[in-house]
Scaffold this motif. Structure first.
Motif, PDB file in Angstrom:
ATOM      1  N   PHE A 183     -12.089  10.949  -4.817  1.00 14.14           N
ATOM      2  CA  PHE A 183     -11.937   9.583  -4.293  1.00 14.14           C
ATOM      3  C   PHE A 183     -11.027   8.761  -5.203  1.00 14.14           C
ATOM      4  CE2 PHE A 183     -16.320  11.118  -3.540  1.00 14.14           C
ATOM      5  CZ  PHE A 183     -16.235  11.340  -2.183  1.00 14.14           C
ATOM      6  N   ASP A 184      -9.892   9.351  -5.520  1.00 11.86           N
ATOM      7  CA  ASP A 184      -8.967   8.806  -6.508  1.00 11.86           C
ATOM      8  C   ASP A 184      -8.728   7.310  -6.317  1.00 11.86           C
ATOM      9  OD1 ASP A 184      -7.171   9.173  -8.676  1.00 11.86           O
ATOM     10  OD2 ASP A 184      -5.498   9.047  -7.278  1.00 11.86           O
ATOM     11  N   GLN A 185      -8.818   6.564  -7.409  1.00  9.67           N
ATOM     12  CA  GLN A 185      -8.621   5.117  -7.509  1.00  9.67           C
ATOM     13  C   GLN A 185      -9.753   4.330  -6.843  1.00  9.67           C
ATOM     14  OE1 GLN A 185      -4.653   4.246  -6.054  1.00  9.67           O
ATOM     15  NE2 GLN A 185      -3.714   4.858  -7.962  1.00  9.67           N
ATOM     16  N   LEU A 186     -10.122   4.678  -5.617  1.00  9.71           N
ATOM     17  CA  LEU A 186     -11.161   3.906  -4.926  1.00  9.71           C
ATOM     18  C   LEU A 186     -12.493   3.979  -5.647  1.00  9.71           C
ATOM     19  CD1 LEU A 186     -10.588   4.643  -1.119  1.00  9.71           C
ATOM     20  CD2 LEU A 186      -9.802   2.712  -2.490  1.00  9.71           C
ATOM     21  N   VAL A 187     -12.804   5.128  -6.267  1.00  9.17           N
ATOM     22  CA  VAL A 187     -14.108   5.285  -6.904  1.00  9.17           C
ATOM     23  C   VAL A 187     -14.263   4.358  -8.105  1.00  9.17           C
ATOM     24  CG1 VAL A 187     -13.502   7.121  -8.539  1.00  9.17           C
ATOM     25  CG2 VAL A 187     -15.793   7.061  -7.538  1.00  9.17           C
ATOM     26  N   ALA A 188     -13.145   3.881  -8.652  1.00  9.68           N
ATOM     27  CA  ALA A 188     -13.207   2.955  -9.779  1.00  9.68           C
ATOM     28  C   ALA A 188     -13.299   1.497  -9.330  1.00  9.68           C
ATOM     29  CB  ALA A 188     -11.979   3.138 -10.672  1.00  9.68           C
ATOM     30  N   ASP A 189     -13.286   1.275  -8.038  1.00  8.88           N
ATOM     31  CA  ASP A 189     -13.386  -0.079  -7.486  1.00  8.88           C
ATOM     32  C   ASP A 189     -14.858  -0.425  -7.293  1.00  8.88           C
ATOM     33  OD1 ASP A 189     -13.417  -2.384  -5.867  1.00  8.88           O
ATOM     34  OD2 ASP A 189     -11.562  -1.804  -4.858  1.00  8.88           O
ATOM     35  N   PRO A 190     -15.373  -1.469  -7.945  1.00  9.83           N
ATOM     36  CA  PRO A 190     -16.802  -1.799  -7.831  1.00  9.83           C
ATOM     37  C   PRO A 190     -17.267  -2.018  -6.394  1.00  9.83           C
ATOM     38  CG  PRO A 190     -15.774  -3.057  -9.607  1.00  9.83           C
ATOM     39  CD  PRO A 190     -14.661  -2.373  -8.871  1.00  9.83           C
ATOM     40  N   ARG A 191     -16.363  -2.407  -5.495  1.00 10.74           N
ATOM     41  CA  ARG A 191     -16.771  -2.629  -4.113  1.00 10.74           C
ATOM     42  C   ARG A 191     -17.318  -1.363  -3.465  1.00 10.74           C
ATOM     43  NH1 ARG A 191     -11.490  -4.912  -1.346  1.00 10.74           N
ATOM     44  NH2 ARG A 191     -10.617  -3.297  -2.734  1.00 10.74           N
ATOM     45  N   TYR A 192     -16.810  -0.212  -3.886  1.00  9.77           N
ATOM     46  CA  TYR A 192     -17.160   1.038  -3.212  1.00  9.77           C
ATOM     47  C   TYR A 192     -18.121   1.919  -4.024  1.00  9.77           C
ATOM     48  CZ  TYR A 192     -12.996  -0.443  -0.678  1.00  9.77           C
ATOM     49  OH  TYR A 192     -12.082  -1.169   0.023  1.00  9.77           O
ATOM     50  N   ARG A 208     -11.149   6.737 -14.483  1.00  8.46           N
ATOM     51  CA  ARG A 208     -10.173   5.995 -15.271  1.00  8.46           C
ATOM     52  C   ARG A 208      -9.800   4.693 -14.545  1.00  8.46           C
ATOM     53  NH1 ARG A 208      -8.209  10.386 -12.908  1.00  8.46           N
ATOM     54  NH2 ARG A 208      -6.278  10.314 -11.677  1.00  8.46           N
ATOM     55  N   GLY A 209      -9.758   3.630 -15.335  1.00  7.41           N
ATOM     56  CA  GLY A 209      -9.499   2.307 -14.773  1.00  7.41           C
ATOM     57  C   GLY A 209     -10.758   1.545 -14.425  1.00  7.41           C
ATOM     58  N   ALA A 210     -11.909   2.216 -14.457  1.00  7.49           N
ATOM     59  CA  ALA A 210     -13.169   1.546 -14.107  1.00  7.49           C
ATOM     60  C   ALA A 210     -13.688   0.746 -15.296  1.00  7.49           C
ATOM     61  CB  ALA A 210     -14.209   2.577 -13.682  1.00  7.49           C
ATOM     62  N   THR A 211     -14.513  -0.259 -14.999  1.00 12.46           N
ATOM     63  CA  THR A 211     -15.147  -1.032 -16.060  1.00 12.46           C
ATOM     64  C   THR A 211     -16.231  -0.201 -16.725  1.00 12.46           C
ATOM     65  OG1 THR A 211     -16.829  -1.931 -14.578  1.00 12.46           O
ATOM     66  CG2 THR A 211     -14.742  -3.144 -14.736  1.00 12.46           C
ATOM     67  N   GLU A 212     -16.605  -0.603 -17.934  1.00 12.40           N
ATOM     68  CA  GLU A 212     -17.688   0.100 -18.629  1.00 12.40           C
ATOM     69  C   GLU A 212     -18.992  -0.014 -17.853  1.00 12.40           C
ATOM     70  OE1 GLU A 212     -18.035   2.156 -21.268  1.00 12.40           O
ATOM     71  OE2 GLU A 212     -15.857   2.237 -21.121  1.00 12.40           O
ATOM     72  N   GLN A 213     -19.175  -1.132 -17.162  1.00  7.72           N
ATOM     73  CA  GLN A 213     -20.384  -1.310 -16.359  1.00  7.72           C
ATOM     74  C   GLN A 213     -20.438  -0.273 -15.236  1.00  7.72           C
ATOM     75  OE1 GLN A 213     -20.711  -5.172 -14.559  1.00  7.72           O
ATOM     76  NE2 GLN A 213     -22.804  -4.844 -13.855  1.00  7.72           N
ATOM     77  N   LEU A 214     -19.306  -0.030 -14.599  1.00  5.76           N
ATOM     78  CA  LEU A 214     -19.285   0.953 -13.523  1.00  5.76           C
ATOM     79  C   LEU A 214     -19.460   2.375 -14.076  1.00  5.76           C
ATOM     80  CD1 LEU A 214     -17.153   0.826 -10.364  1.00  5.76           C
ATOM     81  CD2 LEU A 214     -17.303   2.986 -11.593  1.00  5.76           C
ATOM     82  N   VAL A 215     -18.842   2.656 -15.220  1.00  4.81           N
ATOM     83  CA  VAL A 215     -19.017   3.976 -15.838  1.00  4.81           C
ATOM     84  C   VAL A 215     -20.485   4.205 -16.186  1.00  4.81           C
ATOM     85  CG1 VAL A 215     -18.461   5.393 -17.848  1.00  4.81           C
ATOM     86  CG2 VAL A 215     -16.653   4.097 -16.699  1.00  4.81           C
ATOM     87  N   SER A 216     -21.139   3.177 -16.729  1.00 11.17           N
ATOM     88  CA  SER A 216     -22.566   3.283 -17.050  1.00 11.17           C
ATOM     89  C   SER A 216     -23.385   3.553 -15.788  1.00 11.17           C
ATOM     90  CB  SER A 216     -23.039   2.006 -17.723  1.00 11.17           C
ATOM     91  OG  SER A 216     -24.426   2.048 -17.978  1.00 11.17           O
ATOM     92  N   LEU A 217     -23.030   2.883 -14.697  1.00 11.41           N
ATOM     93  CA  LEU A 217     -23.720   3.106 -13.428  1.00 11.41           C
ATOM     94  C   LEU A 217     -23.536   4.540 -12.957  1.00 11.41           C
ATOM     95  CD1 LEU A 217     -25.261   2.101 -10.926  1.00 11.41           C
ATOM     96  CD2 LEU A 217     -23.059   1.336  -9.994  1.00 11.41           C
ATOM     97  N   ALA A 218     -22.343   5.098 -13.175  1.00 11.48           N
ATOM     98  CA  ALA A 218     -22.079   6.480 -12.767  1.00 11.48           C
ATOM     99  C   ALA A 218     -22.998   7.451 -13.506  1.00 11.48           C
ATOM    100  CB  ALA A 218     -20.618   6.837 -13.026  1.00 11.48           C
ATOM    101  N   TYR A 219     -23.164   7.250 -14.806  1.00  5.84           N
ATOM    102  CA  TYR A 219     -24.022   8.154 -15.578  1.00  5.84           C
ATOM    103  C   TYR A 219     -25.497   7.956 -15.235  1.00  5.84           C
ATOM    104  CZ  TYR A 219     -20.175   9.974 -18.330  1.00  5.84           C
ATOM    105  OH  TYR A 219     -19.031  10.625 -18.716  1.00  5.84           O
ATOM    106  N   THR A 220     -25.878   6.744 -14.918  1.00  6.50           N
ATOM    107  CA  THR A 220     -27.255   6.511 -14.470  1.00  6.50           C
ATOM    108  C   THR A 220     -27.511   7.226 -13.146  1.00  6.50           C
ATOM    109  OG1 THR A 220     -27.353   4.367 -15.576  1.00  6.50           O
ATOM    110  CG2 THR A 220     -28.926   4.747 -13.802  1.00  6.50           C
ATOM    111  N   THR A 221     -26.553   7.118 -12.237  1.00  2.00           N
ATOM    112  CA  THR A 221     -26.684   7.791 -10.943  1.00  2.00           C
ATOM    113  C   THR A 221     -26.717   9.301 -11.126  1.00  2.00           C
ATOM    114  OG1 THR A 221     -25.447   5.964  -9.938  1.00  2.00           O
ATOM    115  CG2 THR A 221     -25.730   7.946  -8.620  1.00  2.00           C
TER     116      THR A 221
END
Length: 646
Positions: free
Chosen positions: A259-268, A296-309
């Protein structure tokens, strides 16, 4: 496929040259040749005359393929073919490679007797290929005079050691050049600091194509949309890969789906992070740090959410929970799937699709559910196509035909060989007018030593049978030959029935077997079936017992040609109808299961039992305790110490 004899080489090469010239930073230092190419907006050279081409063919001893000849008549060579070939040969530079690289032996030593024609062709290419790369980043470009199509086109192979991949095949010189043009675009699609915006007729055409494909996908025309998005992705257009991967994931494809680029967008994030991390969780050998690359390009908050998920997916606790009316349908579908009714769960999701609301303009379909431990197993390629063909997100169109359910009616499917032929023996209990969650109280192990997460007669969270088996054995230190407590999955069996199913029972010991039908049937009816007609080990057997109000009403047990019966067995279930000669016993299994289906109106959910997740618990033993004089073995394991038996 483009007709290589009518292709407009001049327009193609002029457009490429202009795109290249406009993409160069003003401050970049260039060679004299590149600077001249930028000023003239032409990456090529003067055209080759027919006489010059003929002389080249005389020198090489072969007539050149049509598309290469046509190219030479427009430009006798080429600069910057893609990102890694700086100078491509014209009539003077083309030469037989003749293993000048010394790579032939390296490739040929890996051939074995199982190597196919294509592998052998790639390995021997180094001895016969026509080399076209003159200056490159250690990238070889070889035309193969023995890989020729019906139009006389030679295949082109490219290879570089740093790619760590086999040679890449291009069907013709024209196909190679178009692929290099796409590579040039992909490398320039994200300008760096100080570089001009990469905008030209090609990018404008492709970006309009991406937007049209987005709307087509929402209207249900996913095949046309996918074709358009694939092309735009090859050119590196923004949004294209992220949109394409949403379609690919619902088709069951997971390789290189990021999901290149879109996955780093908090909306999605709520929809795209779960399928991304689920693929990571499915491969234990992967380093979790690689997730950061895809984010890459995602906020640290979103990266943290990814690892929690990711942790939730691995633990089986992730729960897909969209909002609104569609979210309500998801909850209903989850409850249906929890007890094995996966076909009805899918119908619930499918019928609610018109209620689904995208999280943003580039959200094509609900996706988070594929990582949900209960909903994810509902996905099949056919269902994915059905979902993608359904108009949604405010778009209108024709609804697709409904796909067939995955679960056959009744019980007879148990007699069919499964993949790997593992299901040779099984046993189950059916209880009428009782909810699945009530079965542990009727059948469960009462000594607190097994079953659910808290021990005893408690249902576990939904999981696959093999996950449940692994957890049941964790930390267990004692095994007894007289103890036969079954690990069972539970769910609904059609009508008012519930089931408890054991896919991997212990060996059947007739003299010590105790049917759980009476205990299960307190205040209702219960049916117990244990089939071993295809075990291949020991004598074939089959047991049926039926209890009502806590009392066994009738039963029979067939073992190796002998039938023992009790009570008044209904004519439809009379074992004499099914068992004749012992060698015919295996053929009776389907007929017996069909008769039980007809007598009680029950079914077992194949998809949930084979591919889904169901709650489990451990029953009390299906065998009686040993009597005086009967021997048995108990094995106790001391981890890190010796093994003892008693």
């Amino acid at each position: 496929m483009t007709d290589t004899t009518t292709f407009d080489w001049r327009s193609f090469l002029l457009g490429w040259s202009a795109e290249w010239a406009d993409s160069l930073p003003a401050s970049e230092t260039r060679s004299e040749g590149d600077e001249a190419a930028r000023r003239e907006r032409w990456l090529g050279f003067p055209p080759a005359s027919e006489a010059r081409i003929a002389a080249m063919e005389e020198r090489l001893g072969r007539r050149m393929p049509p598309s290469y000849r046509a190219f030479l008549k427009v430009s006798d060579g080429w600069r910057h073919a893609g990102g890694f070939v700086w100078l491509l040969a014209g009539t003077d530079g083309a030469r037989w490679h003749d293993d000048a690289s010394g790579l032939a032996d390296s490739f040929e030593e890996y051939l074995d007797e199982d190597a196919g024609p294509q592998e052998r062709r790639e390995a021997t290419l180094w001895r016969r290929g026509l080399q076209l790369d003159v200056e490159s980043d250690a990238l070889y470009v070889l035309m193969d005079p023995e890989d020729v199509d019906e139009h006389g086109e030679w295949a082109v192979y490219t290879w570089a050691g740093w790619r760590a991949a086999p040679p890449e095949r291009h069907g013709s010189f024209l196909e190679f050049m178009r692929d290099m043009h796409r590579e040039f675009h992909a490398l320039r699609s994200r300008p760096g600091d100080g570089e001009p915006p990469f905008v030209n007729d090609t990018t404008r055409r492709l970006d309009a194509q991406v937007e049209a494909a987005r709307l087509e996908a929402l209207r249900g025309d996913w095949e046309r949309a996918l074709t358009a998005l694939e092309e735009a992705t090859e050119y590196g257009r923004p949004r294209a890969a992220g949109l394409r991967d949403q379609i690919r994931r619902l088709l069951g494809q997971t390789y290189m789906v990021y999901f290149d680029q879109l996955v780093a967008d908090p909306r999605y994030a709520a929809e795209l992070l779960p399928p991304l991390v689920a693929e990571q969780a499915a491969h234990s050998y992967r380093d979790d740090s690689t997730l950061r690359f895809h984010l890459r390009g995602a906020t640290e908050q979103l990266v943290s959410l990814a690892y929690t998920t990711l942790e939730q997916v691995r633990a089986g606790t992730y729960r897909y929970a969209p909002g609104g009316p569609f979210g309500q349908a998801v909850e209903r579908a989850r409850e249906l799937a929890r007890w094995g009714d996966t076909d009805e769960a899918w119908s619930t999701l499918r019928d609610a699709l018109p209620l689904w609301e995208p999280l943003g303009p580039d959200h094509l379909a609900p996706l988070g559910w594929v990582a949900d431990p209960l909903l994810g197993p509902l996905l099949t390629p056919e269902r994915g196509r059905e979902l993608l063909s359904t108009p949604r997100g405010g778009q209108t169109g024709e609804r697709p035909e409904v796909t067939d359910g995955l679960d056959p009616d009744g019980l007879a499917w148990l007699a069919e060989p499964d993949r790997g032929n593992h299901r040779r023996t099984y046993r189950f209990v059916l209880v009428e007018d009782v909810e699945p969650g009530e079965l542990p109280a009727r059948l469960g192990d009462e000594d607190g030593s097994g079953g659910g997460e808290d021990g005893g007669a408690v249902l576990s969270a939904p999981m696959t049978f093999w996950e449940a088996r692994h957890r049941a054995l964790e930390g267990r230190t004692e095994f007894s030959s007289y103890d036969d407590r079954a690990l069972v999955a539970v769910g609904r069996a059609g009508g008012r029935w519930s089931f408890a199913f054991d896919a991997d029972p212990a060996p059947f010991i007739r003299k010590r077997f105790v049917s759980p039908a009476a205990a299960a049937g307190a205040g209702t009816r219960a049916v117990v079936v244990w089939s071993g007609l295809r075990t291949g080990v020991g004598e074939p057997f089959f047991h049926l017992s039926v209890a009502e109000d806590g009392t066994e009403r009738y039963a029979f047990t067939y073992v190796g040609g002998e039938i023992r019966r009790s009570g008044e067995i209904p004519p439809a279930l009379d074992p004499d109808r099914f068992f004749g000669r012992p060698e015919e016993a295996a053929g009776a299994e389907r007929s017996l299961l069909e008769a039980i289906t007809g007598e009680f109106g029950v079914r077992l959910p194949r998809h949930a039992l084979v591919s889904g997740r169901l709650p489990t618990f451990t029953t009390r033993s299906w065998t009686r305790p040993p009597r005086d004089g009967e021997t048995y073995a108990v094995i106790r394991m001391r981890y890190g110490s010796e093994l003892s038996a008693g």
